[in-house]
Write an enzyme that holds these catalytic residues in place. Structure first.
Site, short mmCIF file in Angstrom:
data_model
loop_
_atom_site.label_atom_id
_atom_site.label_comp_id
_atom_site.label_asym_id
_atom_site.label_seq_id
_atom_site.Cartn_x
_atom_site.Cartn_y
_atom_site.Cartn_z
N HIS A 187 0.83 -1.21 0.00
CA HIS A 187 0.00 0.00 0.00
C HIS A 187 0.86 1.26 0.00
O HIS A 187 1.93 1.31 0.60
CB HIS A 187 -1.03 -0.01 1.13
N ASP B 248 5.95 1.98 7.06
CA ASP B 248 4.70 1.27 6.80
C ASP B 248 3.92 2.08 5.75
O ASP B 248 3.32 3.08 6.08
CB ASP B 248 3.92 1.13 8.11
N GLU C 3 -5.20 1.99 2.63
CA GLU C 3 -5.10 0.82 3.53
C GLU C 3 -5.39 1.23 4.95
O GLU C 3 -6.09 0.53 5.69
CB GLU C 3 -3.69 0.20 3.42
N GLU C 4 -4.82 2.38 5.36
CA GLU C 4 -4.88 2.77 6.77
C GLU C 4 -6.28 3.18 7.22
O GLU C 4 -6.51 3.37 8.40
CB GLU C 4 -3.89 3.92 7.04
N HIS D 244 3.65 3.65 12.77
CA HIS D 244 2.65 4.72 12.85
C HIS D 244 3.14 5.90 13.68
O HIS D 244 2.36 6.63 14.29
CB HIS D 244 1.30 4.23 13.40
#
Lengths: 336, 338
Positions: free
Chosen positions: A62, A170, A198-199, A305
């Protein structure tokens, strides 16, 4: 691949605003594969290999990262926000953000000198936090920002040996590996998706998988590593430098057991992810159409994150090797 | 970019903590064209400009910054540290730092994922918040207990006049002193000026005591930063960003100096705000006033947001106001000449 990763991490692409990342990836893969951009902004690519594959394979990474979205501007020019994807308050307070215009803001707070008693140990709620963009009034702020604008946490990229600290690891690690797979010669055909959103709920990959209609999917991800001081071994989940992590189950997916076992027995640097929390695009992909046999290949990542994600390049190389090996095994009918 | 802004950026980048010499060297580099500089072994910088009479005005701005010191290194490259100065522990997770070991090593404070801790992390003790050196077992070869750890942050502009970065407490005032020295480079001031960039303020106003004892000035004005307005901060506790120099009034300060500064600001239309404190000011003014047989002392502050973090924020217009005010104060012969 490390230079490619650093370039990718420098780009800002909060969920729903992946334009800069998409443009860069297209500039990298153009000429090495056939590609299109779908209605949601996913890049869907087809890699022509030396041989046709016995099964349709989709490899996903992603493009988006967690961020903040502006909800309100105060009369004094401070910005209230909500998070785009899951960000914990400890990594927001007194951190820096960057907006699409390239300008910066600071998530400010009351100085420690003015906090008293229990307040010193308690994090403010997200509703109490605001971003300071240096504006002295709402009018001044409105010249730079509108409600609905997004920003991301920023952080310097540094490298000590094989370990890298950067924002957005990420899932720029997955993007770097997937770009590399597309640019090198492949033994077999496969499809790729660089997915959006995605998140915010595995949204891009859902339509990408529907479109590509794969039988097998490999999801290239970054996952929480908690191999840090003070965390007991049973809670460390996976460890930096010990290879790419493969999951048997997480919050969104029960993974294909044959693929999982094959990965562990591949002879490559692979570690099982020793936990079931979290989730990734596999959750959307494996439920696509009639169902897709899916495995996530994850690079262990500390402080995920946050503006300071930490990962080991050796694990990223392991992810590349395992993805290459799995494509070959699946395409050759070895894992049917 | 103005000289003031350029100097501030250079001073913010530099590290002045423990035995790290960066800030002192940067400051001397900026001041030496205009003043005679000397750096002592505790990293205090004295910069002197001779004046037209034998009175001496000490102008202080502390050079040190809040920092940390390594107390333990484990087998996996994680550090335990103690605080040097008042740190907000809540601001440390995922915070980038530099470890000043055998070389400068970029590192980061650990942040334990929430599903692995019981709710929010505990912010009881800094010893529980480890630093990840990214070096694994190699860390022990290049880092020793007692090494300094500093915040690691590049200063960036937020707007045309506002800048965020580390150590603006109190490099903002150091930048003002550099600008003052520049303004008096072509003329003799009416009195001797001794710029003192003092050490160990964040550890309890220590460096200024010996520094002022050495200078034996007739009067002193301390330049520091103070709290600026922000969300959740009572207006009673703070000044306002961009509204000018904060002139201190307090029982521990010399009222003649406070009043003279106020009158000069009014006469010369320099933006100012009054900061009233009911006793200790929390600045070097508390210490310098008690040096030797006592030194009459004034305090002028720059409003600053997010104090003791690496996103401290100031408005350049406030630095300029402080600079203009002190320039007039010097030209007027200090606090005791009418």
């Amino acid at each position: 691949m490390i230079e490619l990763l650093k370039q990718l991490c420098e780009l800002d692409g909060a969920s729903g605003n992946e334009d800069a990342v998409r443009a860069f990836i297209l500039s990298q893969i153009d000429g090495f594969c056939r590609w299109e951009v779908d209605a949601l902004g996913n890049i869907l690519a087809h890699k022509k290999g030396k041989n046709p594959a016995k099964h349709r394979i989709m490899v996903d990474a992603h493009m988006d990262e967690v961020g903040l979205i502006i909800t309100h501007i105060t009369p004094d020019g401070f910005l209230h926000f909500k998070t785009v994807g899951g960000i914990d308050t400890p990594v927001l307070l007194f951190h820096r953000v960057r907006f699409a215009g390239g300008f910066y803001g600071v998530i400010g707070g009351k100085p420690i000198h003015l906090t008293t008693g229990e307040e010193k140990k308690k994090l403010p709620k997200i509703e109490q936090l605001t971003i300071d963009i240096g504006a002295a009034s709402a009018e001044e702020a409105a010249q730079k920002v509108s409600v609905g604008d997004v920003c991301v946490l920023t952080g310097e990229t540094v490298q000590n040996g094989t370990v890298v600290k950067a924002k957005a690891l990420d899932d720029r690690v997955g993007c770097a590996v997937l770009i590399t797979l597309l640019k090198e010669e492949s033994d077999f055909d496969f499809d790729a998706s660089f997915s959006v959103q995605e998140e915010v709920g595995l949204r891009g990959a859902r339509v990408a998988a529907h479109h590509l209609n794969p039988e097998f999917a490999l999801v290239l991800e970054a996952t929480t590593a908690a191999d840090i001081a003070g965390v007991p071994p049973e809670k460390q989940v996976c460890r930096l430098g010990e290879g790419v992590a493969v999951s048997f189950m997480d919050g969104a997916t029960v993974y294909d057991r044959v693929l999982y076992q094959a990965a562990l027995e591949s002879g490559l640097p692979v570690q099982p992810k020793r936990g079931t929390s979290g989730g990734n695009n596999s959750g959307a992909v494996h439920l696509s159409r009639d169902g897709v046999r899916t495995l996530a290949l994850s690079v262990p990542c500390r402080y995920i994150h946050s503006a300071s994600c930490v990962a080991d390049v050796r694990d990223m190389e392991a992810q590349l090797c395992l993805a290459r090996w799995m494509i070959r095994q699946i395409a050759d009918g070895q894992l049917s | 970019m103005s000289n003031l802004q350029q100097d501030l950026l250079a001073l913010s980048r530099a590290v002045g903590a423990g035995s790290v010499r960066g800030a002192a060297e940067t400051a001397v580099g900026l001041l030496s064209p205009y003043a005679d500089c000397e750096t002592t072994d505790n990293l205090t910088v004295f910069a002197t400009v001779n004046g037209a009479c034998n009175r001496t005005l000490l102008l202080d701005a502390h050079l040190d910054e809040v920092s940390m010191i390594v107390t333990d290194i484990d087998e996996n490259g994680f550090l335990t540290v103690s605080a040097c100065g008042g740190l907000d522990l809540r601001a440390l997770p995922a915070r980038p730092v530099t470890v000043h070991g055998r070389q400068e090593i970029p590192a980061v404070f650990c942040s334990v994922p929430p599903h692995l801790s019981d709710g929010d992390p505990s912010f009881d003790r800094i010893a529980d918040l480890k630093i990840d050196t990214l070096l694994g077992a190699e860390a022990k070869k290049v880092i020793a207990v007692g090494d300094t750890v500093s915040f690691r942050a590049e200063p960036v502009p937020l707007s045309d006049t506002r800048i965020t970065g580390k150590s603006l407490d109190n490099r903002a005032s150091v930048a003002v002193l550099v600008e003052l020295a520049r303004r008096f480079s072509a003329e003799k001031p009416p009195m001797n000026l001794c710029f003192v960039l003092s050490a160990q303020e964040e550890l309890g106003l220590r460096g200024i005591r010996t520094a002022a004892h050495r200078v034996q000035p007739d009067e002193a004005v301390v330049l520091d930063v103070s709290f600026a307005d922000g969300v959740g901060i009572s207006p009673l506790d703070c000044g306002n960003m961009g509204k000018g120099a904060m002139i201190g009034y307090s029982p521990v300060l010399e009222r003649k100096i406070s009043k003279k500064l106020t009158r000069l600001a009014q006469d010369h239309k320099i933006p100012y705000q009054i900061e009233v404190m009911d006793g200790h000011t929390g600045t070097n003014a508390d210490a310098v006033s008690l040096v030797g047989n006592g030194i009459p002392t004034g305090l002028v502050s720059i409003p600053l947001r997010n104090m003791h973090t690496d996103v401290e924020t100031v408005d350049l217009s406030d630095l300029k106001s402080v600079c203009d005010l002190i320039e007039h104060y010097i030209r007027a012969g200090g606090g005791f000449r009418d």
